[in-house]
Design an enzyme around this catalytic site. Structure first.
Site, mmCIF file in Angstrom:
data_model
loop_
_atom_site.group_PDB
_atom_site.id
_atom_site.type_symbol
_atom_site.label_atom_id
_atom_site.label_comp_id
_atom_site.label_asym_id
_atom_site.label_seq_id
_atom_site.Cartn_x
_atom_site.Cartn_y
_atom_site.Cartn_z
ATOM 1 N N ARG A 152 0.808 -1.192 0.000
ATOM 2 C CA ARG A 152 0.000 0.000 0.000
ATOM 3 C C ARG A 152 0.859 1.267 0.000
ATOM 4 O O ARG A 152 0.374 2.355 -0.278
ATOM 5 C CB ARG A 152 -0.902 -0.022 1.259
ATOM 6 C CG ARG A 152 -1.958 -1.156 1.203
ATOM 7 C CD ARG A 152 -2.850 -1.126 2.427
ATOM 8 N NE ARG A 152 -2.169 -1.744 3.541
ATOM 9 C CZ ARG A 152 -2.323 -3.035 3.900
ATOM 10 N NH1 ARG A 152 -3.169 -3.820 3.247
ATOM 11 N NH2 ARG A 152 -1.676 -3.540 4.917
ATOM 12 N N ASP B 97 14.410 -0.428 0.869
ATOM 13 C CA ASP B 97 15.081 -0.553 2.156
ATOM 14 C C ASP B 97 16.096 -1.696 2.037
ATOM 15 O O ASP B 97 17.198 -1.495 1.541
ATOM 16 C CB ASP B 97 13.980 -0.814 3.194
ATOM 17 C CG ASP B 97 14.453 -0.752 4.627
ATOM 18 O OD1 ASP B 97 15.328 0.059 4.939
ATOM 19 O OD2 ASP B 97 13.928 -1.524 5.459
ATOM 20 N N LYS C 68 16.875 3.996 1.017
ATOM 21 C CA LYS C 68 17.631 3.919 2.280
ATOM 22 C C LYS C 68 18.809 2.961 2.039
ATOM 23 O O LYS C 68 18.753 1.800 2.438
ATOM 24 C CB LYS C 68 16.695 3.344 3.342
ATOM 25 C CG LYS C 68 16.735 4.017 4.691
ATOM 26 C CD LYS C 68 16.007 3.169 5.713
ATOM 27 C CE LYS C 68 14.626 3.651 6.024
ATOM 28 N NZ LYS C 68 13.958 2.831 7.075
#
Ligand code: IMP
Ligand code: MG
Length: 185
Positions: free
Chosen positions: A45, A106, A134
């Site tokens: 989402r 990530d 990141k």
């Protein structure tokens, strides 16, 4: 859920900065996909808010679709390693120029899985657009073709990114002060 003001450490990316950068990304994508059959795929989402804003900054004709994945037995803050599909596309992507729209890369495990999976369906091209990167947390190297912002290794929320499924609606990206956030209260 606690009011976010209690655990907000700092606003990392504010509304004007998001608006500006997303306009730039939209312009870049519009230039690059002029002769293409572009399909934006939102990874639910987290990618939702970003895609809704990005698509309105893309001036070339394109289609959209949605897919969802989840990590086995882990929340968003653990690195999963093992990812599975929970919602498949409606569109046949064969021959299409697919651009994945993601909130954050990530560990890289999610995007790595999705790329491998979609490649088997033979799109004409397959690229990645992420709002946030990141890099310090990377476990699996993945290509990123369009990136909004590179951020430090901090847990962020807002603008599509959740904190235990809340606060995706915030119009900015903020950092959690983990000492002040009490998930069980
Ligand atoms: P991956 O580790 O690259 O596979 O990312 C998995 C997913 O974890 C992302 O798509 C996000 O939905 C979520 N995620 C990773 N870092 C954060 C964060 O700082 N805040 C909120 N969600 C995150
Ligand atoms: Mg996500």
């Amino acid at each position: 859920m606690q009011p976010y003001q209690e655990f907000l450490s700092e606003i990392l990316i504010d509304e004007p900065a998001l608006r500006q950068r997303i306009a730039e990304l939209g312009a870049e994508i519009s230039r690059d996909y002029q002769e293409a059959d572009l399909l934006l795929i939102c990874i639910l989402r987290g990618g939702l808010v970003f895609m809704v804003d990005l698509m309105r900054r893309i001036s070339v004709p394109h289609q959209i679709d949605f897919m969802a994945v989840s990590s086995y037995g882990s929340g968003a803050r653990q690195s999963g390693g093992s990812v599975r599909l929970t919602l498949d596309l409606k569109t046949d992507i064969r021959g299409k120029d697919v651009l994945l729209v993601e909130d954050i890369v990530d560990s890289g495990n999610t995007i790595a899985y999705v790329l491998e999976f979609l490649q088997t369906r033979q799109p004409r091209s397959l690229k990645v657009c992420t709002l946030l990167d990141k890099p310090e947390r990377r476990e699996t190297p993945v290509p990123i073709h369009y990136c909004g912002f590179t951020i430090p290794n901090k847990f962020v929320f807002g603008y599509g990114l959740d904190l235990d499924e809340y606060y995706r609606n915030l119009p900015f990206v903020a950092v959690v002060d983990t000492a002040k956030y009490h998930p069980t209260e």
